[in-house]
Each structure stands twice: as structure tokens, then as C-alpha cells.
Design a protein around this motif. Sequence first.
Motif, short mmCIF file in Angstrom:
data_model
loop_
_atom_site.label_atom_id
_atom_site.label_comp_id
_atom_site.label_asym_id
_atom_site.label_seq_id
_atom_site.Cartn_x
_atom_site.Cartn_y
_atom_site.Cartn_z
N ALA A 132 79.48 54.65 64.97
CA ALA A 132 79.28 55.38 63.69
C ALA A 132 79.60 54.45 62.67
O ALA A 132 78.91 54.49 61.65
CB ALA A 132 79.65 56.85 63.82
N PHE A 133 80.89 53.75 62.58
CA PHE A 133 81.22 53.08 61.35
C PHE A 133 80.98 51.74 61.66
O PHE A 133 81.59 51.00 60.71
CB PHE A 133 82.67 53.42 61.31
N ARG A 134 80.21 51.08 62.43
CA ARG A 134 80.06 49.56 62.91
C ARG A 134 79.27 49.21 61.43
O ARG A 134 78.59 49.65 60.66
CB ARG A 134 79.17 49.35 63.75
N PRO A 135 79.59 47.93 61.23
CA PRO A 135 78.84 47.16 60.01
C PRO A 135 77.36 47.07 60.04
O PRO A 135 76.82 46.96 61.21
CB PRO A 135 79.50 45.76 60.01
N GLY A 136 76.80 47.41 59.12
CA GLY A 136 75.40 47.51 59.05
C GLY A 136 74.46 48.85 59.38
O GLY A 136 73.51 48.88 59.24
N SER A 137 75.28 49.65 59.56
CA SER A 137 74.98 51.01 59.86
C SER A 137 74.62 51.89 58.72
O SER A 137 74.06 52.79 58.54
CB SER A 137 75.50 51.80 61.01
#
Length: 62
Positions: free
Chosen positions: A30-35
Motif C-alpha cells: 500500500a505504501f510502495r513508491p509510485g502508488s
Amino acid sequence: MDSYSFLRELADSWVLLLLVLFFLGTVVFAFRPGSRPLHRDAAESIFRNENTPAAAREKEVE
């Protein structure tokens, strides 16, 4: 060893570990870069077809 004791031991150790790993994986996903753009688009999608503010629509209804 009866089945209840075996299943309880299994739930207290390996299943707990698997659930913790699943939770951490979900949080990382959910908190990945680019999301951020995807989450913003999903949050604002209900307002996509709105042309007037809510206050103006309420006055038209009355």
C-alpha cells in the motif's frame, strides 16, 4: 498427540508467522513508491462527474 493440540501449536507458531508476514506485505504494497497517484485517483473517482459544488446542488433541490 491429539488433533486439537497439534492444530493449536500450529496456529500459535507457523500460522501466526504467516499472518504477520501477510500483514507486513500488505502494508508495504500500500505504501510502495509510485502508488500515490493510484490512491489519489481512487479517492477522487467519486467526484469525477461532478460539475457543481455540493452547496449549489442543495439550493437547486429546495
